[in-house]
Design a protein around this motif. Structure first.
Motif, PDB file in Angstrom:
ATOM      1  N   ALA A  13       0.829  -1.210   0.000  1.00  0.00           N
ATOM      2  CA  ALA A  13       0.000   0.000   0.000  1.00  0.00           C
ATOM      3  C   ALA A  13       0.861   1.256   0.000  1.00  0.00           C
ATOM      4  O   ALA A  13       0.569   2.219  -0.717  1.00  0.00           O
ATOM      5  CB  ALA A  13      -0.936  -0.005   1.208  1.00  0.00           C
ATOM      6  N   ILE A  14       1.923   1.252   0.787  1.00  0.00           N
ATOM      7  CA  ILE A  14       2.837   2.403   0.813  1.00  0.00           C
ATOM      8  C   ILE A  14       3.494   2.574  -0.548  1.00  0.00           C
ATOM      9  O   ILE A  14       3.594   3.694  -1.070  1.00  0.00           O
ATOM     10  CB  ILE A  14       3.896   2.235   1.923  1.00  0.00           C
ATOM     11  CG1 ILE A  14       3.235   2.334   3.296  1.00  0.00           C
ATOM     12  CG2 ILE A  14       5.019   3.261   1.781  1.00  0.00           C
ATOM     13  CD1 ILE A  14       4.142   1.929   4.451  1.00  0.00           C
ATOM     14  N   HIS A  15       3.920   1.474  -1.146  1.00  0.00           N
ATOM     15  CA  HIS A  15       4.555   1.523  -2.459  1.00  0.00           C
ATOM     16  C   HIS A  15       3.608   2.120  -3.503  1.00  0.00           C
ATOM     17  O   HIS A  15       4.013   2.986  -4.293  1.00  0.00           O
ATOM     18  CB  HIS A  15       5.005   0.125  -2.861  1.00  0.00           C
ATOM     19  CG  HIS A  15       5.719   0.073  -4.165  1.00  0.00           C
ATOM     20  ND1 HIS A  15       7.006   0.530  -4.324  1.00  0.00           N
ATOM     21  CD2 HIS A  15       5.323  -0.367  -5.387  1.00  0.00           C
ATOM     22  CE1 HIS A  15       7.373   0.375  -5.581  1.00  0.00           C
ATOM     23  NE2 HIS A  15       6.374  -0.176  -6.244  1.00  0.00           N
ATOM     24  N   ARG A  16       2.360   1.665  -3.506  1.00  0.00           N
ATOM     25  CA  ARG A  16       1.386   2.205  -4.468  1.00  0.00           C
ATOM     26  C   ARG A  16       1.176   3.696  -4.252  1.00  0.00           C
ATOM     27  O   ARG A  16       1.078   4.467  -5.210  1.00  0.00           O
ATOM     28  CB  ARG A  16       0.055   1.460  -4.342  1.00  0.00           C
ATOM     29  CG  ARG A  16       0.078   0.068  -4.931  1.00  0.00           C
ATOM     30  CD  ARG A  16      -1.309  -0.530  -5.030  1.00  0.00           C
ATOM     31  NE  ARG A  16      -1.993  -0.567  -3.749  1.00  0.00           N
ATOM     32  CZ  ARG A  16      -1.940  -1.571  -2.884  1.00  0.00           C
ATOM     33  NH1 ARG A  16      -1.197  -2.636  -3.145  1.00  0.00           N
ATOM     34  NH2 ARG A  16      -2.610  -1.514  -1.745  1.00  0.00           N
ATOM     35  N   ARG A  17       1.130   4.121  -2.997  1.00  0.00           N
ATOM     36  CA  ARG A  17       0.928   5.542  -2.685  1.00  0.00           C
ATOM     37  C   ARG A  17       2.105   6.377  -3.202  1.00  0.00           C
ATOM     38  O   ARG A  17       1.916   7.441  -3.779  1.00  0.00           O
ATOM     39  CB  ARG A  17       0.771   5.690  -1.176  1.00  0.00           C
ATOM     40  CG  ARG A  17       0.500   7.074  -0.689  1.00  0.00           C
ATOM     41  CD  ARG A  17      -0.959   7.433  -0.915  1.00  0.00           C
ATOM     42  NE  ARG A  17      -1.224   8.784  -0.528  1.00  0.00           N
ATOM     43  CZ  ARG A  17      -1.943   9.139   0.514  1.00  0.00           C
ATOM     44  NH1 ARG A  17      -2.506   8.233   1.265  1.00  0.00           N
ATOM     45  NH2 ARG A  17      -2.140  10.385   0.793  1.00  0.00           N
ATOM     46  N   LEU A  18       3.318   5.876  -2.995  1.00  0.00           N
ATOM     47  CA  LEU A  18       4.497   6.602  -3.466  1.00  0.00           C
ATOM     48  C   LEU A  18       4.562   6.638  -4.987  1.00  0.00           C
ATOM     49  O   LEU A  18       4.932   7.666  -5.565  1.00  0.00           O
ATOM     50  CB  LEU A  18       5.765   5.973  -2.892  1.00  0.00           C
ATOM     51  CG  LEU A  18       5.961   6.149  -1.388  1.00  0.00           C
ATOM     52  CD1 LEU A  18       7.166   5.352  -0.917  1.00  0.00           C
ATOM     53  CD2 LEU A  18       6.087   7.605  -1.013  1.00  0.00           C
ATOM     54  N   GLU A  19       4.189   5.541  -5.633  1.00  0.00           N
ATOM     55  CA  GLU A  19       4.172   5.538  -7.099  1.00  0.00           C
ATOM     56  C   GLU A  19       3.163   6.544  -7.626  1.00  0.00           C
ATOM     57  O   GLU A  19       3.438   7.266  -8.588  1.00  0.00           O
ATOM     58  CB  GLU A  19       3.838   4.149  -7.626  1.00  0.00           C
ATOM     59  CG  GLU A  19       5.003   3.187  -7.580  1.00  0.00           C
ATOM     60  CD  GLU A  19       4.657   1.846  -8.189  1.00  0.00           C
ATOM     61  OE1 GLU A  19       3.475   1.439  -8.155  1.00  0.00           O
ATOM     62  OE2 GLU A  19       5.578   1.197  -8.706  1.00  0.00           O
ATOM     63  N   ALA A  20       1.990   6.605  -7.008  1.00  0.00           N
ATOM     64  CA  ALA A  20       0.961   7.564  -7.430  1.00  0.00           C
ATOM     65  C   ALA A  20       1.459   8.994  -7.243  1.00  0.00           C
ATOM     66  O   ALA A  20       1.252   9.852  -8.097  1.00  0.00           O
ATOM     67  CB  ALA A  20      -0.331   7.339  -6.654  1.00  0.00           C
ATOM     68  N   ARG A  21       2.145   9.241  -6.136  1.00  0.00           N
ATOM     69  CA  ARG A  21       2.694  10.575  -5.891  1.00  0.00           C
ATOM     70  C   ARG A  21       3.717  10.935  -6.948  1.00  0.00           C
ATOM     71  O   ARG A  21       3.714  12.039  -7.482  1.00  0.00           O
ATOM     72  CB  ARG A  21       3.341  10.622  -4.509  1.00  0.00           C
ATOM     73  CG  ARG A  21       3.880  12.016  -4.159  1.00  0.00           C
ATOM     74  CD  ARG A  21       4.948  11.979  -3.127  1.00  0.00           C
ATOM     75  NE  ARG A  21       6.089  11.237  -3.667  1.00  0.00           N
ATOM     76  CZ  ARG A  21       7.142  10.909  -2.966  1.00  0.00           C
ATOM     77  NH1 ARG A  21       7.215  11.210  -1.702  1.00  0.00           N
ATOM     78  NH2 ARG A  21       8.139  10.235  -3.511  1.00  0.00           N
ATOM     79  N   ASP A  22       4.591   9.995  -7.287  1.00  0.00           N
ATOM     80  CA  ASP A  22       5.611  10.249  -8.300  1.00  0.00           C
ATOM     81  C   ASP A  22       4.979  10.518  -9.664  1.00  0.00           C
ATOM     82  O   ASP A  22       5.418  11.404 -10.394  1.00  0.00           O
ATOM     83  CB  ASP A  22       6.580   9.071  -8.394  1.00  0.00           C
ATOM     84  CG  ASP A  22       7.463   8.953  -7.157  1.00  0.00           C
ATOM     85  OD1 ASP A  22       7.531   9.929  -6.374  1.00  0.00           O
ATOM     86  OD2 ASP A  22       8.060   7.884  -6.973  1.00  0.00           O
ATOM     87  N   GLU A  23       3.925   9.761  -9.995  1.00  0.00           N
ATOM     88  CA  GLU A  23       3.237   9.992 -11.265  1.00  0.00           C
ATOM     89  C   GLU A  23       2.587  11.364 -11.286  1.00  0.00           C
ATOM     90  O   GLU A  23       2.628  12.067 -12.294  1.00  0.00           O
ATOM     91  CB  GLU A  23       2.194   8.908 -11.499  1.00  0.00           C
ATOM     92  CG  GLU A  23       2.787   7.561 -11.831  1.00  0.00           C
ATOM     93  CD  GLU A  23       1.741   6.468 -11.931  1.00  0.00           C
ATOM     94  OE1 GLU A  23       0.531   6.788 -11.938  1.00  0.00           O
ATOM     95  OE2 GLU A  23       2.136   5.290 -11.992  1.00  0.00           O
ATOM     96  N   ASP A  24       1.996  11.765 -10.156  1.00  0.00           N
ATOM     97  CA  ASP A  24       1.364  13.079 -10.076  1.00  0.00           C
ATOM     98  C   ASP A  24       2.395  14.194 -10.216  1.00  0.00           C
ATOM     99  O   ASP A  24       2.141  15.215 -10.855  1.00  0.00           O
ATOM    100  CB  ASP A  24       0.608  13.245  -8.756  1.00  0.00           C
ATOM    101  CG  ASP A  24      -0.645  12.398  -8.717  1.00  0.00           C
ATOM    102  OD1 ASP A  24      -1.137  11.990  -9.782  1.00  0.00           O
ATOM    103  OD2 ASP A  24      -1.152  12.157  -7.595  1.00  0.00           O
TER     104      ASP A  24
END
Length: 72
Positions: A53-64
């Protein structure tokens, strides 16, 4: 299946349900933490779910950040 196997299964299921260490100790009749911690290995799968879940959140932040949008 023998009684110790059933006892171990019960301890693992209790640990997997989110029971805390003191609750496990009471349920299993343990008087020391070390014995009760044997059953905590059943909840290690939660560590992986949290990490994912943390990994997905960080990936989403990086994409944003790459696209210039803000994530909450």
């Amino acid at each position: 299946m023998r009684l110790p196997g059933l006892r171990h299964t019960g301890g693992m299921l209790a640990a997997g349900s989110g029971a805390g260490l003191k609750d496990l100790m009471a349920r299993m009749g343990h008087d020391n933490v070390r014995a009760a911690m044997i059953y905590q290995h059943a909840v290690r799968g939660a560590d992986r779910a949290i990490t994912d879940a943390i990994h997905r959140r960080l990936e989403a932040r990086d994409e944003d950040q790459d696209t210039g949008t803000a994530a909450g």
